[in-house]
Design a protein around this motif. Structure first.
Motif, PDB file in Angstrom:
ATOM      1  N   ALA A 106      11.915   1.577 -14.600  1.00  0.00           N
ATOM      2  CA  ALA A 106      12.957   0.399 -14.712  1.00  0.00           C
ATOM      3  C   ALA A 106      12.674  -0.296 -13.469  1.00  0.00           C
ATOM      4  N   LEU A 107      12.775  -1.669 -13.417  1.00  0.00           N
ATOM      5  CA  LEU A 107      12.649  -2.427 -12.402  1.00  0.00           C
ATOM      6  C   LEU A 107      14.051  -3.064 -12.103  1.00  0.00           C
ATOM      7  N   PHE A 108      14.488  -2.595 -10.900  1.00  0.00           N
ATOM      8  CA  PHE A 108      15.923  -3.279 -10.557  1.00  0.00           C
ATOM      9  C   PHE A 108      15.598  -4.415  -9.674  1.00  0.00           C
ATOM     10  N   ARG A 109      15.774  -5.678 -10.279  1.00  0.00           N
ATOM     11  CA  ARG A 109      15.598  -6.730  -9.384  1.00  0.00           C
ATOM     12  C   ARG A 109      16.792  -7.349  -8.747  1.00  0.00           C
ATOM     13  N   ASN A 110      17.169  -6.924  -7.495  1.00  0.00           N
ATOM     14  CA  ASN A 110      18.254  -6.837  -6.747  1.00  0.00           C
ATOM     15  C   ASN A 110      18.678  -8.408  -6.554  1.00  0.00           C
ATOM     16  N   ALA A 111      19.880  -8.723  -6.681  1.00  0.00           N
ATOM     17  CA  ALA A 111      20.326 -10.144  -6.031  1.00  0.00           C
ATOM     18  C   ALA A 111      20.260  -9.969  -4.493  1.00  0.00           C
ATOM     19  N   ARG A 141       0.844  -1.262  -0.022  1.00  0.00           N
ATOM     20  CA  ARG A 141       0.126  -0.039  -0.134  1.00  0.00           C
ATOM     21  C   ARG A 141       0.960   1.357   0.041  1.00  0.00           C
ATOM     22  N   GLN A 142       1.891   1.245   0.721  1.00  0.00           N
ATOM     23  CA  GLN A 142       2.860   2.313   0.958  1.00  0.00           C
ATOM     24  C   GLN A 142       3.483   2.694  -0.604  1.00  0.00           C
ATOM     25  N   HIS A 143       4.049   1.514  -1.004  1.00  0.00           N
ATOM     26  CA  HIS A 143       4.449   1.841  -2.415  1.00  0.00           C
ATOM     27  C   HIS A 143       3.492   2.180  -3.267  1.00  0.00           C
ATOM     28  N   GLY A 144       2.055   1.725  -3.352  1.00  0.00           N
ATOM     29  CA  GLY A 144       1.303   2.373  -4.175  1.00  0.00           C
ATOM     30  C   GLY A 144       0.908   3.798  -4.202  1.00  0.00           C
ATOM     31  N   ASN A 145       1.149   4.175  -2.612  1.00  0.00           N
ATOM     32  CA  ASN A 145       1.117   5.822  -2.500  1.00  0.00           C
ATOM     33  C   ASN A 145       2.268   6.418  -3.432  1.00  0.00           C
ATOM     34  N   THR A 184      13.206  -0.674  -6.716  1.00  0.00           N
ATOM     35  CA  THR A 184      14.283  -1.901  -6.353  1.00  0.00           C
ATOM     36  C   THR A 184      13.540  -2.890  -5.553  1.00  0.00           C
ATOM     37  N   GLY A 185      13.545  -4.039  -6.286  1.00  0.00           N
ATOM     38  CA  GLY A 185      12.852  -5.391  -6.020  1.00  0.00           C
ATOM     39  C   GLY A 185      13.821  -6.215  -5.899  1.00  0.00           C
ATOM     40  N   ARG A 186      13.501  -7.546  -5.907  1.00  0.00           N
ATOM     41  CA  ARG A 186      14.527  -8.451  -5.768  1.00  0.00           C
ATOM     42  C   ARG A 186      14.425  -9.742  -7.088  1.00  0.00           C
ATOM     43  N   ALA A 187      15.564 -10.198  -7.203  1.00  0.00           N
ATOM     44  CA  ALA A 187      15.591 -11.136  -8.195  1.00  0.00           C
ATOM     45  C   ALA A 187      15.446 -12.384  -7.669  1.00  0.00           C
ATOM     46  N   MET A 188      14.268 -13.043  -8.424  1.00  0.00           N
ATOM     47  CA  MET A 188      14.054 -14.489  -8.260  1.00  0.00           C
ATOM     48  C   MET A 188      13.693 -15.268  -9.525  1.00  0.00           C
ATOM     49  N   ARG A 189      14.033 -16.549  -9.517  1.00  0.00           N
ATOM     50  CA  ARG A 189      14.020 -17.367 -10.826  1.00  0.00           C
ATOM     51  C   ARG A 189      12.483 -17.139 -11.140  1.00  0.00           C
ATOM     52  N   ASP A 190      11.548 -17.517 -10.197  1.00  0.00           N
ATOM     53  CA  ASP A 190      10.139 -17.929 -10.473  1.00  0.00           C
ATOM     54  C   ASP A 190       9.252 -16.875  -9.447  1.00  0.00           C
ATOM     55  N   PRO A 191       8.909 -15.805 -10.131  1.00  0.00           N
ATOM     56  CA  PRO A 191       8.261 -14.894  -9.178  1.00  0.00           C
ATOM     57  C   PRO A 191       6.838 -15.243  -8.607  1.00  0.00           C
ATOM     58  N   SER A 192       6.348 -16.278  -9.320  1.00  0.00           N
ATOM     59  CA  SER A 192       5.130 -16.760  -8.791  1.00  0.00           C
ATOM     60  C   SER A 192       5.198 -17.595  -7.843  1.00  0.00           C
ATOM     61  N   ALA A 193       6.247 -17.983  -7.316  1.00  0.00           N
ATOM     62  CA  ALA A 193       6.644 -18.965  -6.457  1.00  0.00           C
ATOM     63  C   ALA A 193       7.428 -18.745  -5.122  1.00  0.00           C
ATOM     64  N   PRO A 194       7.523 -17.810  -4.596  1.00  0.00           N
ATOM     65  CA  PRO A 194       8.495 -17.600  -3.488  1.00  0.00           C
ATOM     66  C   PRO A 194       7.867 -17.951  -2.147  1.00  0.00           C
ATOM     67  N   PHE A 216       7.000  -8.310  -5.905  1.00  0.00           N
ATOM     68  CA  PHE A 216       6.497  -8.546  -7.290  1.00  0.00           C
ATOM     69  C   PHE A 216       4.800  -7.846  -7.484  1.00  0.00           C
ATOM     70  N   GLU A 217       4.181  -7.656  -6.177  1.00  0.00           N
ATOM     71  CA  GLU A 217       3.026  -6.866  -6.256  1.00  0.00           C
ATOM     72  C   GLU A 217       3.327  -5.499  -6.809  1.00  0.00           C
ATOM     73  N   THR A 218       4.487  -5.028  -6.031  1.00  0.00           N
ATOM     74  CA  THR A 218       4.866  -3.584  -6.311  1.00  0.00           C
ATOM     75  C   THR A 218       5.000  -3.329  -7.696  1.00  0.00           C
ATOM     76  N   GLU A 219       5.970  -4.336  -8.387  1.00  0.00           N
ATOM     77  CA  GLU A 219       6.331  -4.216  -9.642  1.00  0.00           C
ATOM     78  C   GLU A 219       5.014  -4.065 -10.589  1.00  0.00           C
TER      79      GLU A 219
END
Ligand code: NAP
Length: 287
Positions: free
Chosen positions: A135-140, A82-86, A102-112, A121-124
């Protein structure tokens, strides 16, 4: 003008430091919720704008005259989407032309396994739906987290027991992620981009133990544990149950191979190879 949120946090500070190295401080604005923590930024000529992700009016004020916004993910687990949505909505209202997250790197975003990852991923999705160039930065996973995983601050555990199996992680140092993000913000053109920012190699805790052993000259072992053993270890260290559960979920994702993707994108943005495991451990543990 580029507005960086989370500017008094560890990643935000690095991003701003690199923006200042390459450009005019008058073109950098910092969104901060604690003025006291931003005195050094003010002293460097950064335009400090006060507010909170929960305070929509403060976001509207902060976005005045801003062309590019870097939303650095927040820390309030229950409210973060919700905060990111604001922030996304305020950027739209202000007519910003570019929004980065700045999000996160994951092989399968549907299964964390980790609830925390779902929020990224909801924020993305919110960023994509904003209609702004993004730009989406998927950080390790930060290599810096090894300090916490290894249990003893700046020294390290020599008998490492974690529930990560032999899963690997393409760790990146937070300082290198911040530098790369600043470079991308300065060069970003008119198209949407997704950057997956990782090391050039992925390492398991077997590799971490071997490297620490070689660098320190001490024997270091790694034993994969199960959930119950890990939770008992966490209890022994006084870690509250919900936090132990969250940390366990990070390790499940490692064990499941979610964090072992390797890309050349961090190297491309840095213009050099990212830190190796050995170089990173040396700097983190002063070896
Ligand atoms: P950090 O040092 O904890 O910084 C988080 C920043 O978010 C701080 O500046 C904090 O403000 C700000 N913030 C939190 N809630 C806010 C709110 N309601 N309104 C305005 N600002 C708010 O974390 P970091 O190391 O810079 O990392 C950045 C983000 O990456 C984290 O917040 C987290 O989402 C994520 N993360 C990634 C990894 C990874 O391995 N890739 C690891 C940990 C975290 P204050 O300075 O006032 O506290």
């Amino acid at each position: 003008m580029i507005l960086v949120t989370g500017a008094t946090g560890q990643l935000g500070r690095v991003v701003i430091e690199h923006l200042l190295k390459q450009g005019d401080a008058g073109q950098v604005a910092a969104f901060v919720r604690d003025e006291g923590k931003a005195a050094d930024l003010k002293a460097k000529g950064v335009d400090v704008r006060m507010g909170d992700y929960d305070d929509v009016a403060s976001l509207d004020r902060a976005m005045k005259g801003v062309e590019k916004v870097l939303l650095i993910s927040g820390t309030d687990l229950e409210n973060v989407v919700r905060q990111h949505g604001n922030v996304v909505d305020a950027a739209k209202r202000a007519g910003a032309r570019f929004l980065a997250y700045t999000g996160r790197a994951m092989r399968d975003p549907s299964a964390p396994k980790s609830h925390l990852m779902e929020g990224h991923f909801e924020t993305e999705d919110l960023v994509r739906e904003s209609g702004l160039t993004y730009a989406l930065f998927r950080n390790a996973l930060y290599m810096d987290t090894l300090r916490y995983f290894l249990g003893k601050g700046e020294t390290f555990e020599t008998d490492i027991r974690l529930p990560s199996g032999h899963g690997k992680v393409a760790y990146a140092l937070r300082v290198e992620l911040g530098e790369a993000i600043a470079n991308a913000l300065l060069r970003e053109g008119g198209e949407d981009r997704v950057y997956t920012l990782t090391a050039g190699e992925a390492w398991s805790f077997d590799d971490v133990a071997r490297a620490l052993g070689e660098l320190s000259g001490k024997p270091v072992t790694y034993t994969p544990t199960d959930k119950a053993t890990f939770e008992a270890l966490m209890r022994g260290r006084g870690v509250p149950g919900p936090m132990a559960e969250l940390v366990y979920s990070f390790h499940r994702d490692i064990r499941d191979g979610q964090l072992d993707e390797v890309t050349p994108e961090l190297e491309e943005l840095l213009g050099r190879k990212p830190a190796s495991l050995e170089a990173g451990l040396k700097s983190l543990f002063h070896l």
